[in-house]
Motif scaffolding. Sequence first.
Motif, mmCIF file in Angstrom:
data_model
loop_
_atom_site.group_PDB
_atom_site.id
_atom_site.type_symbol
_atom_site.label_atom_id
_atom_site.label_comp_id
_atom_site.label_asym_id
_atom_site.label_seq_id
_atom_site.Cartn_x
_atom_site.Cartn_y
_atom_site.Cartn_z
ATOM 1 N N PHE A 52 0.867 -1.177 0.000
ATOM 2 C CA PHE A 52 0.000 0.000 0.000
ATOM 3 C C PHE A 52 0.902 1.224 0.000
ATOM 4 O O PHE A 52 1.819 1.323 0.813
ATOM 5 C CB PHE A 52 -0.905 0.000 1.239
ATOM 6 C CG PHE A 52 -1.823 -1.200 1.293
ATOM 7 C CD1 PHE A 52 -3.109 -1.119 0.808
ATOM 8 C CD2 PHE A 52 -1.390 -2.404 1.822
ATOM 9 C CE1 PHE A 52 -3.956 -2.228 0.842
ATOM 10 C CE2 PHE A 52 -2.222 -3.514 1.864
ATOM 11 C CZ PHE A 52 -3.513 -3.421 1.374
ATOM 12 N N ILE A 72 -3.009 4.524 -2.490
ATOM 13 C CA ILE A 72 -3.943 5.145 -1.544
ATOM 14 C C ILE A 72 -3.742 6.656 -1.621
ATOM 15 O O ILE A 72 -2.613 7.131 -1.507
ATOM 16 C CB ILE A 72 -3.669 4.658 -0.095
ATOM 17 C CG1 ILE A 72 -3.724 3.124 0.001
ATOM 18 C CG2 ILE A 72 -4.626 5.321 0.888
ATOM 19 C CD1 ILE A 72 -5.078 2.502 -0.202
ATOM 20 N N TYR A 75 -4.253 8.612 3.296
ATOM 21 C CA TYR A 75 -3.752 7.597 4.223
ATOM 22 C C TYR A 75 -4.593 7.446 5.490
ATOM 23 O O TYR A 75 -4.614 6.385 6.085
ATOM 24 C CB TYR A 75 -2.309 7.914 4.632
ATOM 25 C CG TYR A 75 -1.284 7.694 3.549
ATOM 26 C CD1 TYR A 75 -1.627 7.268 2.278
ATOM 27 C CD2 TYR A 75 0.053 7.914 3.810
ATOM 28 C CE1 TYR A 75 -0.668 7.066 1.296
ATOM 29 C CE2 TYR A 75 1.023 7.711 2.835
ATOM 30 C CZ TYR A 75 0.648 7.285 1.589
ATOM 31 O OH TYR A 75 1.596 7.083 0.635
ATOM 32 N N GLU A 80 -11.185 4.249 2.409
ATOM 33 C CA GLU A 80 -10.387 4.038 1.197
ATOM 34 C C GLU A 80 -9.399 2.892 1.394
ATOM 35 O O GLU A 80 -9.247 2.031 0.521
ATOM 36 C CB GLU A 80 -9.628 5.313 0.818
ATOM 37 C CG GLU A 80 -8.827 5.148 -0.459
ATOM 38 C CD GLU A 80 -8.006 6.366 -0.848
ATOM 39 O OE1 GLU A 80 -7.301 6.262 -1.858
ATOM 40 O OE2 GLU A 80 -8.061 7.398 -0.160
ATOM 41 N N VAL A 81 -8.747 2.873 2.550
ATOM 42 C CA VAL A 81 -7.798 1.792 2.846
ATOM 43 C C VAL A 81 -8.540 0.465 2.925
ATOM 44 O O VAL A 81 -8.082 -0.553 2.407
ATOM 45 C CB VAL A 81 -7.029 2.091 4.158
ATOM 46 C CG1 VAL A 81 -6.156 0.912 4.556
ATOM 47 C CG2 VAL A 81 -6.175 3.351 3.998
#
Length: 90
Positions: A52, A72, A75, A80-81
Amino acid sequence: MYKFLAVCGFGVGSSLVLKMSIEKAAKERGVECEVENMDLSSAKGTNADAVFTSQELGDELKTATKSPVYPIQRYMDKEEVGQALDDFLG
């Protein structure tokens, strides 16, 4: 247990924030994982189940590692992660 990398340019700061977001998202999904934060050059030589990183570093890492790379943008955005983690888990 999965091994994930959180990668930024220097391996401090933003990758640490990303590492914490990955750990939170994984915990919510009941996924056991070890997350390491590191710099770009170290990541190129490290085996992991997934990487990531930022959009900017993503292209470089895609050519330098066999692991799937998930860019990403935000962060600290657990959603989203989490979406990237869901994509990895398939």
